[in-house]
Write a protein that holds these residues in place. Structure first.
Motif, mmCIF file in Angstrom:
data_model
loop_
_atom_site.group_PDB
_atom_site.id
_atom_site.type_symbol
_atom_site.label_atom_id
_atom_site.label_comp_id
_atom_site.label_asym_id
_atom_site.label_seq_id
_atom_site.Cartn_x
_atom_site.Cartn_y
_atom_site.Cartn_z
ATOM 1 N N UNK A 397 0.848 -1.184 0.000
ATOM 2 C CA UNK A 397 0.000 0.000 0.000
ATOM 3 C C UNK A 397 0.888 1.240 0.000
ATOM 4 N N UNK A 398 0.778 2.068 -1.071
ATOM 5 C CA UNK A 398 1.642 3.239 -1.190
ATOM 6 C C UNK A 398 1.323 4.303 -0.157
ATOM 7 N N UNK A 399 0.133 4.219 0.478
ATOM 8 C CA UNK A 399 -0.240 5.233 1.465
ATOM 9 C C UNK A 399 0.368 4.946 2.826
ATOM 10 N N UNK A 400 0.956 3.765 3.004
ATOM 11 C CA UNK A 400 1.571 3.378 4.269
ATOM 12 C C UNK A 400 3.075 3.612 4.172
ATOM 13 N N UNK A 401 3.702 4.187 5.199
ATOM 14 C CA UNK A 401 5.152 4.401 5.163
ATOM 15 C C UNK A 401 5.899 3.097 4.894
ATOM 16 N N UNK A 402 7.013 3.193 4.151
ATOM 17 C CA UNK A 402 7.770 2.006 3.759
ATOM 18 C C UNK A 402 8.206 1.190 4.967
ATOM 19 N N UNK A 403 8.696 1.856 6.018
ATOM 20 C CA UNK A 403 9.180 1.128 7.182
ATOM 21 C C UNK A 403 8.071 0.307 7.833
ATOM 22 N N UNK A 404 6.849 0.875 7.869
ATOM 23 C CA UNK A 404 5.721 0.145 8.459
ATOM 24 C C UNK A 404 5.329 -1.049 7.588
ATOM 25 N N UNK A 405 5.372 -0.870 6.262
ATOM 26 C CA UNK A 405 5.050 -1.980 5.348
ATOM 27 C C UNK A 405 6.042 -3.124 5.516
ATOM 28 N N UNK A 406 7.339 -2.751 5.604
ATOM 29 C CA UNK A 406 8.361 -3.780 5.776
ATOM 30 C C UNK A 406 8.186 -4.513 7.101
ATOM 31 N N UNK A 407 7.786 -3.761 8.130
ATOM 32 C CA UNK A 407 7.546 -4.368 9.444
ATOM 33 C C UNK A 407 6.426 -5.398 9.364
ATOM 34 N N UNK A 408 5.349 -5.072 8.628
ATOM 35 C CA UNK A 408 4.223 -6.004 8.486
ATOM 36 C C UNK A 408 4.629 -7.239 7.698
ATOM 37 N N UNK A 409 5.426 -7.024 6.658
ATOM 38 C CA UNK A 409 5.892 -8.172 5.860
ATOM 39 C C UNK A 409 6.751 -9.089 6.722
ATOM 40 N N UNK A 410 7.678 -8.492 7.495
ATOM 41 C CA UNK A 410 8.554 -9.272 8.367
ATOM 42 C C UNK A 410 7.740 -10.050 9.401
ATOM 43 N N UNK A 411 6.756 -9.377 9.989
ATOM 44 C CA UNK A 411 5.921 -10.015 11.006
ATOM 45 C C UNK A 411 5.149 -11.195 10.417
ATOM 46 N N UNK A 412 4.610 -10.994 9.209
ATOM 47 C CA UNK A 412 3.824 -12.060 8.573
ATOM 48 C C UNK A 412 4.689 -13.277 8.265
ATOM 49 N N UNK A 413 5.898 -13.035 7.736
ATOM 50 C CA UNK A 413 6.786 -14.154 7.398
ATOM 51 C C UNK A 413 7.200 -14.923 8.647
ATOM 52 N N UNK A 414 7.466 -14.199 9.732
ATOM 53 C CA UNK A 414 7.855 -14.866 10.981
ATOM 54 C C UNK A 414 6.694 -15.682 11.536
ATOM 55 N N UNK A 415 5.485 -15.122 11.498
ATOM 56 C CA UNK A 415 4.305 -15.857 11.979
ATOM 57 C C UNK A 415 4.053 -17.106 11.140
ATOM 58 N N UNK A 416 4.212 -16.986 9.822
ATOM 59 C CA UNK A 416 4.034 -18.148 8.947
ATOM 60 C C UNK A 416 5.020 -19.259 9.307
ATOM 61 N N UNK A 417 6.291 -18.852 9.550
ATOM 62 C CA UNK A 417 7.311 -19.848 9.893
ATOM 63 C C UNK A 417 7.028 -20.493 11.244
ATOM 64 N N UNK A 418 6.579 -19.691 12.202
ATOM 65 C CA UNK A 418 6.261 -20.240 13.535
ATOM 66 C C UNK A 418 5.082 -21.192 13.469
ATOM 67 N N UNK A 419 4.044 -20.821 12.713
ATOM 68 C CA UNK A 419 2.881 -21.714 12.594
ATOM 69 C C UNK A 419 3.243 -23.004 11.875
ATOM 70 N N UNK A 420 4.098 -22.887 10.860
ATOM 71 C CA UNK A 420 4.493 -24.073 10.087
ATOM 72 C C UNK A 420 5.313 -25.047 10.919
ATOM 73 N N UNK A 421 5.991 -24.537 11.956
ATOM 74 C CA UNK A 421 6.833 -25.391 12.804
ATOM 75 C C UNK A 421 6.227 -25.599 14.188
ATOM 76 N N UNK A 422 4.917 -25.334 14.275
ATOM 77 C CA UNK A 422 4.212 -25.514 15.555
ATOM 78 C C UNK A 422 4.869 -24.695 16.674
ATOM 79 N N UNK A 423 5.300 -23.493 16.329
ATOM 80 C CA UNK A 423 5.894 -22.541 17.268
ATOM 81 C C UNK A 423 7.156 -23.085 17.948
ATOM 82 N N UNK A 424 7.892 -23.892 17.213
ATOM 83 C CA UNK A 424 9.220 -24.327 17.650
ATOM 84 C C UNK A 424 10.212 -23.280 17.137
ATOM 85 N N UNK A 425 10.714 -22.433 18.054
ATOM 86 C CA UNK A 425 11.527 -21.301 17.634
ATOM 87 C C UNK A 425 12.819 -21.729 16.942
#
Length: 449
Positions: A397-425
């Motif tokens: 979304x171009x209306x959202x600051x780049x740093x915030x967009x990157x933060x959301x992308x990072x958060x989503x990827x980390x959550x996906x990895x945690x869910x895929x591994x049953x939250x085994x860090x």
């Protein structure tokens, strides 16, 4: 079918004569060789259905012969004759492509079983999924990843080497094990699947190896274990990482000696079952943490088969969804199979699927129950927002600051990895290709508990 021909290679003349007599009683004609060079000359001149070779030969290693036969005569199963207790040699032989192994002094009963299994491959051609139709197990997908899996399964089916299947939950590990069984020499025997994590710890040994009457409270009669039940077939040990350490010791012996001792029994019972194991955990990491025996891991992981996650093969999703909808509709009787709208197919293709094929089936089953029209649309899928499709640069979304967009992308990827591994860090950090310490820092920074 003509009389079977076997090439037997060993530098001990007495053993060669014993093997030749044993094979003759099985109606197998044996051609013998004392050296590697002699064996190669026989291979050039004759046609063989089986080869038995010693590890140590005067002019080289039996491993070299195994590799040569695998490259030039792949239709010939090769069994290695190893020194007693030399499991390293046996494992090395099977990694090189050996069908199976037998230890010295040669147990003639085990040898006859081995030869019988090898000869079952004579003239047998493994069928593809299309040739089998819908009557047997199928591994669907047109992606390059699935084509490689199918080709590897055909190769694995032609030997007895223990196979370790890895992959996330829901990727089809048991289905792959069933296909290896169905295309191999033990296909006429039973396929016995057991979830090691579902057996109470105090009953694991009894379930796997059996018990004698009176061996413990509640043992009111003799009972066969799963190893004996799988005699002549395949034993699939799912979630093998969940086995207690004490049971792992006995499992290692059972695999090495090809025999089991029921609880309370005085003697071991010979068993002839192929072992295929699987786990969604990283066994290398389990070994490092002391939760899985390294020697057992070395023994069951002769050949590794990794099942790809569904998000790694998105082009297969439309085909899988169509077949699953047909199957689900058939369970409901007269209801015709619904189809997916183009938008729904696109949404599924972009979805991360932490639960893989099993999750796809659950999503479609729910959509089939709730959909009121003739076609399933995006709204009928109820895809979880936290597992939204991976974000591309076009979707930011171009209306959202780049740093915030990157933060959301990072958060989503980390959550996906945690869910895929049953939250085994530890497993999630490995999946994300970062250190556990780095992952913990990012979790704290992103406010993920």
């Amino acid at each position: 079918m003509n009389k079977a021909q076997a090439l037997v290679v060993d530098d001990e003349a007495d053993l060669l004569e014993l093997l030749k007599i044993t094979l003759a009683r099985m109606d197998v004609q044996a051609v013998t060789a004392l050296t590697l060079a002699e064996a190669r000359r026989h291979l050039e001149r004759g046609q063989f259905d089986l080869c038995l070779t010693d590890m140590n030969l005067p002019d080289g290693s039996g491993i070299d012969l195994i590799r040569q036969i695998g490259e030039q005569y792949p239709q010939i199963p090769v069994a290695m004759i190893t020194a007693h207790g030399s499991m390293e040699s046996a494992v090395a032989a099977m990694k090189a492509g050996a069908f199976d192994f037998v230890s010295k002094p040669v147990d003639l009963q085990l040898l006859r079983r081995l030869v019988g299994s090898a000869l079952k491959l004579r003239g047998h051609v493994s069928a593809s999924d299309d040739e089998r139709g819908d009557t047997g197990p199928q591994l669907l997908g047109e992606s390059a990843a699935m084509e490689r899996i199918r080709q590897l399964i055909v190769k694995l089916a032609r030997n007895q080497a223990p196979v370790f299947i890895t992959g996330e939950s829901g990727t089809g590990k048991e289905l792959a094990a069933r296909l290896i069984h169905a295309q191999g020499p033990h296909r006429e025997g039973r396929f016995v699947a057991v979830n090691c994590g579902a057996i109470p710890q105090d009953l694991v040994e009894s379930e796997l190896f059996g018990h004698k009457k009176g061996s413990f409270t509640g043992a009111i009669s003799d009972k066969e274990g799963l190893f004996q039940t799988a005699e002549g077939g395949t034993l699939f040990l799912d979630e093998v990482a969940d086995l207690p350490l004490a049971t792992q010791v006995k499992l290692l012996r059972a695999i090495q000696e090809k025999s089991v001792r029921p609880v309370g029994a005085q003697r071991e019972v010979a068993v002839d079952a192929r072992i295929i194991s699987a786990s969604h955990r990283d066994l290398t990491e389990e070994v490092e943490r002391g939760r899985f025996r390294q020697d057992l891991f070395y023994r069951i992981n002769v050949i590794e088969l990794r099942m790809p996650a569904l998000r790694e093969r998105p082009r297969d999703i439309p085909l899988l969804a169509d077949r699953l909808l047909q199957r689900l509709a058939s369970r409901q009787g007269d209801r015709p199979a619904l189809t997916l709208s183009a938008e729904a197919i696109e949404a599924l293709t972009r979805y991360a699927f932490p639960g893989n094929v099993r999750e796809l089936e659950n999503i479609l089953e729910r959509a089939l129950a709730l959909c009121e029209g003739e076609r399933i649309d995006v709204a009928d899928l109820y895809l979880p927002r936290t597992e939204a499709p991976a974000v591309s640069t076009d979707a930011v979304d171009e209306t959202v600051p780049l740093e915030e967009s990157l933060r959301e992308i990072e958060k989503r990827e980390i959550l996906n990895a945690l869910d895929a591994t049953h939250w085994d860090q530890a497993a999630a950090s490995k999946r994300l290709k970062m250190t556990p310490k780095s992952l913990r820092y990012r979790l704290a920074r992103l406010g993920i508990e």
